[in-house]
Design an enzyme around this catalytic site. Structure first.
Site, short mmCIF file in Angstrom:
data_model
loop_
_atom_site.label_atom_id
_atom_site.label_comp_id
_atom_site.label_asym_id
_atom_site.label_seq_id
_atom_site.Cartn_x
_atom_site.Cartn_y
_atom_site.Cartn_z
N CYS A 130 0.82 -1.23 0.00
CA CYS A 130 0.00 0.00 0.00
C CYS A 130 0.84 1.26 0.00
CB CYS A 130 -0.95 -0.01 1.18
SG CYS A 130 -2.05 -1.43 1.13
N HIS A 134 -3.83 7.03 2.04
CA HIS A 134 -4.11 5.70 1.49
C HIS A 134 -5.51 5.29 1.96
CE1 HIS A 134 -3.97 1.58 0.44
NE2 HIS A 134 -3.88 1.15 1.67
N ASN A 169 -9.94 -0.42 -1.37
CA ASN A 169 -8.48 -0.32 -1.22
C ASN A 169 -7.81 -0.90 -2.48
OD1 ASN A 169 -5.81 -0.60 -0.53
ND2 ASN A 169 -6.17 -1.59 1.43
O1 UT7 Z 1 -4.10 -1.48 3.13
C1 UT7 Z 1 -3.20 -2.39 3.65
C2 UT7 Z 1 -3.25 -2.45 5.11
N1 UT7 Z 1 -4.50 -2.98 5.55
C3 UT7 Z 1 -5.25 -2.28 6.39
O2 UT7 Z 1 -4.94 -1.17 6.74
C4 UT7 Z 1 -6.48 -2.97 6.93
C5 UT7 Z 1 -6.54 -2.83 8.40
N2 UT7 Z 1 -7.61 -3.57 9.00
C6 UT7 Z 1 -8.92 -3.25 8.86
O3 UT7 Z 1 -9.26 -2.34 8.14
C7 UT7 Z 1 -9.92 -4.01 9.67
O4 UT7 Z 1 -9.24 -4.80 10.63
C8 UT7 Z 1 -10.87 -4.92 8.85
C9 UT7 Z 1 -11.82 -4.07 8.04
C10 UT7 Z 1 -10.08 -5.82 7.94
C11 UT7 Z 1 -11.70 -5.76 9.81
O5 UT7 Z 1 -12.43 -4.91 10.70
P1 UT7 Z 1 -12.34 -5.10 12.26
O6 UT7 Z 1 -13.20 -4.07 12.84
O7 UT7 Z 1 -10.91 -5.12 12.68
O8 UT7 Z 1 -13.01 -6.50 12.45
P2 UT7 Z 1 -12.45 -7.76 13.23
O9 UT7 Z 1 -11.50 -8.51 12.40
O10 UT7 Z 1 -12.03 -7.34 14.61
O11 UT7 Z 1 -13.78 -8.60 13.39
C12 UT7 Z 1 -14.86 -8.17 14.23
C13 UT7 Z 1 -16.03 -9.11 14.04
C14 UT7 Z 1 -15.63 -10.59 14.12
O12 UT7 Z 1 -16.71 -11.30 14.68
P3 UT7 Z 1 -16.68 -11.73 16.23
O13 UT7 Z 1 -15.43 -12.53 16.41
O14 UT7 Z 1 -16.66 -10.44 17.00
O15 UT7 Z 1 -17.95 -12.49 16.36
C15 UT7 Z 1 -15.48 -10.99 12.69
O16 UT7 Z 1 -15.66 -12.35 12.47
O17 UT7 Z 1 -16.58 -8.95 12.73
C16 UT7 Z 1 -16.58 -10.19 12.04
N3 UT7 Z 1 -16.36 -9.93 10.62
C17 UT7 Z 1 -17.34 -9.66 9.76
N4 UT7 Z 1 -18.67 -9.57 9.92
C18 UT7 Z 1 -19.42 -9.26 8.84
C19 UT7 Z 1 -15.18 -9.89 9.95
N5 UT7 Z 1 -15.38 -9.61 8.67
C20 UT7 Z 1 -16.72 -9.45 8.51
C21 UT7 Z 1 -17.56 -9.15 7.43
N6 UT7 Z 1 -18.88 -9.05 7.62
N7 UT7 Z 1 -17.05 -8.93 6.20
#
Ligand code: UT7
Length: 330
Positions: free
Chosen positions: A117, A257, A287
């Site tokens: 990125c 970004h 992204n």
């Molecule tokens: O560009 C390169 C660098 N990358 C980044 O900067 C990305 C950085 N990370 C992020 O933007 C975020 O971590 C994500 C968007 C990828 C994920 O969001 P999050 O708020 O960190 O979610 P999480 O992984 O902590 O998951 C929270 C909950 C989980 O459920 P439980 O365990 O709380 O029941 C996940 O299973 O959300 C669930 N979950 C989803 N639910 C519905 C994860 N993905 C999804 C989804 N739809 N697509």
């Protein structure tokens, strides 16, 4: 004014494929919903490059062609093409090499730069150095990724953020103080644990087993990356301001970004910037990895004014991150 050569951006262009992948489309593919995606990331739809044999170079080429047309030059006038990408057409030769051939950029040399990125920021610093050296007059810096080629559309945590796209800028020498003024770039290879592609490199060449194990897709531990990104992008952007004796009031635009709206907001807050000064198009394109920053510049080109202080800021796989200060030149 001064005799010092700086690298001014003299043209901007972009290319996004026509096909859209909306949150509602994704609802039919994985267990997710539009509300979750919008509130957790800010993305509403992304563009996907469809068509047999179409690759990253097929987005670079129209972007660079348009860049040249806007500036009234021929691809033959390009001295060097740098393509920031982690989704090259092939492992080798480079996408830059292939794109130059398709463009008829016969007098150019070039290479790909892999910094995920931060690919555009790293490439911009390298491209600017080539101009500042006095050796080259027209350097094209491109950020381009066909993320749909390496995204696992069975993994709801990653497939929701990424999209395809390419953006490009032309750098030319300037002696009036316009262009790339400063950059702070960082890297930390221990971050590889959290965001990488497991197979297909020399460590784990492609095999039936790697394909069966879905190891040719981007693997991301989202929450861990998020924590590093929020801190890394905000810290380095604030550091760049301080180093140049600037405050948020001196900055016309932040070009962040586009990985997650929450990371963008944290960076803008840290720099003391109001939302009106922040370029955001994550809702339309998601992204696009190295593509995000030049795609923003392309979209906001009409609003940019000569003399504007612009900060570009990124965080991504590697980890790689950084911020660049530009004085807009036209
Ligand atoms: O560009 C390169 C660098 N990358 C980044 O900067 C990305 C950085 N990370 C992020 O933007 C975020 O971590 C994500 C968007 C990828 C994920 O969001 P999050 O708020 O960190 O979610 P999480 O992984 O902590 O998951 C929270 C909950 C989980 O459920 P439980 O365990 O709380 O029941 C996940 O299973 O959300 C669930 N979950 C989803 N639910 C519905 C994860 N993905 C999804 C989804 N739809 N697509």
């Amino acid at each position: 004014m001064s005799n010092k050569i700086t690298a001014a951006i003299t043209s901007v262009a972009g290319y996004v494929p026509e096909d859209k992948l909306t949150n509602f489309d994704l609802e039919k593919m994985v267990d997710t919903n539009d509300e979750w995606i919008r509130t957790r990331t800010g993305v509403e739809e992304r563009r996907i490059l469809k068509g047999d044999g179409l690759a990253t170079s097929d987005m670079v080429v129209p972007a660079v062609r348009s860049l040249c047309e806007k500036r009234g030059i021929s691809p033959e006038d390009i001295d060097c093409l740098i393509v920031g990408t982690v989704t090259p057409d092939m492992v080798f030769p480079s996408t830059a090499n292939i794109a130059c051939d398709k463009l008829g950029a016969k007098n150019a040399w070039g290479f790909d730069l892999a910094a995920a990125c931060s690919g555009f920021l790293y490439s911009l610093t390298v491209g600017a150095s080539l101009i500042e050296s006095g050796r080259y007059k027209k350097v094209v810096v491109c950020g381009a990724d066909k993320m749909s080629a390496i995204v696992d559309y069975q993994d709801r945590a990653t497939c929701i953020i990424f999209g395809d796209g390419a953006g490009a800028v032309l750098l030319e020498p300037n002696t009036d103080g316009y262009g790339v003024l400063d950059s702070i770039l960082r890297s930390d290879g221990s971050g590889a644990n959290y965001l990488h592609m497991k197979a297909g490199g020399s460590k784990k060449p492609a095999s039936v087993e790697t394909v069966m194990a879905r190891e040719h897709f981007a693997y991301q531990e989202g929450q861990a990356v998020f924590k590093f990104a929020v801190k890394g992008m905000a810290d380095v952007s604030a550091e760049l301001l301080e180093k140049n004796n600037l405050t948020g009031d001196d900055i016309a635009w932040l070009v962040p970004h586009q990985a997650n709206l929450r990371i963008i907001d944290a960076t803008a807050n840290r720099m003391g910037l109001t939302k009106e000064k922040v370029m955001i198009n994550i809702q339309k394109y998601g992204n696009t990895t190295a593509g995000t920053i030049p795609l923003c510049l392309w979209e906001w080109e009409d609003k940019l004014k000569k003399g504007d202080n612009v900060v570009l800021s990124a965080f991504g796989g590697g980890f790689t991150w950084g911020a660049t200060l530009i004085k807009w030149g036209y």
